[in-house]
Design an enzyme around this catalytic site. Structure first.
Site, PDB file in Angstrom:
ATOM      1  CG  HIS A 387      -1.850   1.113   1.353  1.00 28.75           C
ATOM      2  ND1 HIS A 387      -3.173   1.014   1.004  1.00 28.75           N
ATOM      3  CD2 HIS A 387      -1.686   2.387   1.797  1.00 28.75           C
ATOM      4  CE1 HIS A 387      -3.774   2.178   1.201  1.00 28.75           C
ATOM      5  NE2 HIS A 387      -2.891   3.030   1.696  1.00 28.75           N
ATOM      6  CD  GLU A 388       1.506   3.668   3.726  1.00 29.08           C
ATOM      7  OE1 GLU A 388       1.711   4.713   3.063  1.00 29.08           O
ATOM      8  OE2 GLU A 388       0.480   3.513   4.416  1.00 29.08           O
ATOM      9  CG  HIS A 391       0.144   6.205  -0.671  1.00 30.52           C
ATOM     10  ND1 HIS A 391      -0.918   6.826  -1.289  1.00 30.52           N
ATOM     11  CD2 HIS A 391      -0.365   5.585   0.425  1.00 30.52           C
ATOM     12  CE1 HIS A 391      -2.026   6.577  -0.595  1.00 30.52           C
ATOM     13  NE2 HIS A 391      -1.719   5.832   0.440  1.00 30.52           N
TER      14      HIS A 391
END
Length: 596
Positions: A387-388, A391
């Site tokens: 997820h990170e 980003h």
């Protein structure tokens, strides 16, 4: 329980490399001093922004000042987050925060001054080739102009700003400081503390009586405060109506969507398309009931574990390898950038004493992104890594493709890249899994993401829409009215398979997001857009990958809805939500197969 390392004991290979922003404290101090001198130059433009040359020079200076401020701010805060108890970095982050406010004030004249120009002058600037790189900025300013008031009125509204925070502040105090829950009996009959933090853990307890006791205790506590909380929420709605009326918007909803230039249809489409997909949620409720082996499914059973905890021991090294394998459909260029992040100290990996909790991706334009993790060797942490890094690579691609001003993407787009990574990783894990227990564990994890991120957030979004519309029509938002609206929505969303407990009618009273109005829909649209992207990437291959990488490189260079549309996801149509729902249906089918 292992002893946490002090920050000074953390091996360098597990730390992010903050010196990529500034070589040392001395370099930070030098930039800080230079910036204070540079910001004085901004005042020279005040009252002179009426030629394209002046606007161009002023914007260039604004970009330079903003970027330096961002770098100083990020450096100070990354250091502060890696050890929040370190007094040097407490002071440095306070200094950076203060600087940020100071810079904001020094540059605050630019937008109002340009907006005070006549429309034909603004139009000429938008079309002026010398201002080509600022075309989108100027177009945005022109769009905002319709809702900007006179100087005196704007000054008055600025003074009202503090008052407008009151409902949120009062709710925060009531919810975090004053509300006290009773003790409840755990599965061993022992009296235990019920808090905001422990509530979800109690709802995840395999013992049904514990779940029911926690659920009833929480909502009975809120019911005792229902008049106060209804008055607070009503005050927040009235504040929104005040601003939308004064700023000449047709409704609060349209005012809230205006900033990101999101058409109202995106919001109404989401609600309507989820309504047509409710039979899927009802089917999942039926499956939950079967898996839990209960005669009646209650609201306090929604978080109960459906399968025995499946122990997945995943080291950080293994997590990186699995994430890379899961993201292989995004092609060699993406994998190379991902590996660059893994190899070049973008990530601060493990928990240490006084390190900030949670996870995030952050950074400043012109240097690589940074990712804070508190990695544990489990499935959740592996998804957090995917997820990170989603980003981080969104920022990395945007920063490399665009100038500073256009590289910043909106909140509406922010969760798309991170969630696309999660969807691709999940698909990979499910295809690879041969153990029915592991597969069921993964499917449950995924199905609950759909339930909480798409269905639940859309229900919240619909509640906000109904409540604001009622207030705009002059209806009073009494505790009874709010509870009735909320209860009816729960019945509609969860269907006949669910015994909708009366207590749930008070849930509206504990949702802090309702004080940040019309925000939660972005979770549902972001998740739907990401699921749609991952489906296209897996089914179409290269053409979809090219479109997706184009999305990552678009930053904030156009309106969010246009950026997504160019990449093949049109959020103003029901299509992406329907595509996400077809993935949800497939998850339910696989779960049903495994439970035959």
């Amino acid at each position: 329980m292992e002893q946490l390392l002090k920050r000074s004991e953390v091996p360098v290979e597990h730390q992010w490399k903050i010196e990529d922003l500034f070589a040392d404290q001395k370099a930070w101090d030098q930039t800080y001093t230079d910036l204070l001198k540079e910001v004085k130059k901004a005042a020279e433009f005040e009252g002179k922004l009426d030629t394209s040359d002046a606007v161009k020079s002023c914007f260039a200076l604004e970009d330079d000042i903003s970027l330096k401020t961002e770098r100083l701010f990020v450096y100070a805060h990354l250091h502060h987050d890696e050890d929040t108890a370190n007094p040097t970095y407490q002071a440095l982050s306070a200094k950076a925060k203060k600087l940020s406010v100071q810079i904001g004030e020094a540059l605050s004249f630019i937008t109002p001054e340009i907006l005070s120009l006549p429309d034909d002058k603004l139009d000429a600037f938008i079309e002026d080739p010398t201002l080509a790189e600022y075309k989108f900025t100027l177009t945005e300013m022109k769009r905002e102009k319709a809702h900007v008031l006179s100087k005196a009125e704007e000054a008055l509204l600025a003074q009202v700003g503090n008052l407008s925070q009151a409902p949120q502040t009062i709710f925060g105090m009531l919810n975090n400081a004053d509300i006290k829950f009773p003790k409840i009996k755990d599965e061993n009959g022992k009296e235990v503390e019920l808090t905001h933090g422990s509530y979800i853990q109690f709802l995840e307890n395999p013992n049904r009586d514990v779940r029911r006791r926690a659920f009833q205790a929480v909502y009975e506590t809120y019911a005792k405060q229902k008049n106060t909380i209804a008055a607070t929420l009503s005050a927040n709605v009235n504040k929104n109506i005040f601003y939308s009326t004064v700023r000449k918007y047709p409704s609060v909803l349209e005012m809230s969507l205006y900033g990101d230039n999101i058409p109202k249809e995106v919001y109404t489409n989401l609600v309507d398309t989820i309504h047509e997909s409710l039979p899927l949620l009802h089917r999942y409720m039926k499956l939950r009931k079967k898996l839990l082996g209960v005669d009646e499914l209650h609201m306090y059973d929604l978080f109960a574990p459906l399968v025995d905890e499946y122990k997945m021991d995943i080291s950080y090294e293994d997590a990186k390898k699995t994430v890379s394998a899961g993201l292989k459909p995004l092609g060699p260029d993406y994998l190379k950038s991902l590996q660059e992040g893994f190899d070049n100290s973008w990530i601060d990996v493990y928990e240490n004493e006084s390190k900030r909790t949670g996870a995030y991706s952050w950074g400043a334009y012109g240097t690589h992104p940074y990712v804070l993790l508190n990695h544990k060797d489990n499935l959740n942490s592996m998804f957090t890594l995917a997820h990170e890094m989603g980003h981080a690579l969104h920022s990395y691609y945007s920063d490399n493709a665009l100038k500073y001003r256009d590289a910043q993407y909106t909140i509406f787009l922010a969760e798309v890249a991170s969630t696309t990574n999660e969807a691709l990783l999940m698909d990979y894990l499910l295809k690879k899994s041969t153990d029915p227990k592991e597969k069921m564990y993964l499917l449950t994890y995924y199905a609950d993401q759909f339930r909480t991120t798409v269905f639940r957030q859309t229900m919240f979004a619909e509640f906000e829409k109904i409540v604001h519309e009622r207030a705009e029509q002059g209806d009073a938002l009494t505790p009874q009215a709010l509870s009735e609206i909320y209860y009816d929505l729960n019945v509609k969303y969860h269907g006949k398979e669910m015994a909708v407990d009366k207590d749930i009618e008070m849930e509206w009273a504990r949702i802090p997001h309702f004080y940040n109005s019309f925000y939660v829909y972005k979770y549902a649209t972001g998740f739907s857009a990401a699921t749609s992207f991952s489906k296209q990437i897996l089914e179409e291959g290269q053409p979809a990958v090219e479109r997706y990488l184009g999305f990552l490189k678009s930053g904030g260079s156009d309106f969010s809805i246009n950026i997504l549309k160019k990449a093949g996801v049109d959020m103003s149509s029901p299509q992406p939500i329907r595509e996400a729902m077809s993935v949800f249906e497939d998850v339910i089918k696989q779960m049903e197969e495994l439970t035959k």
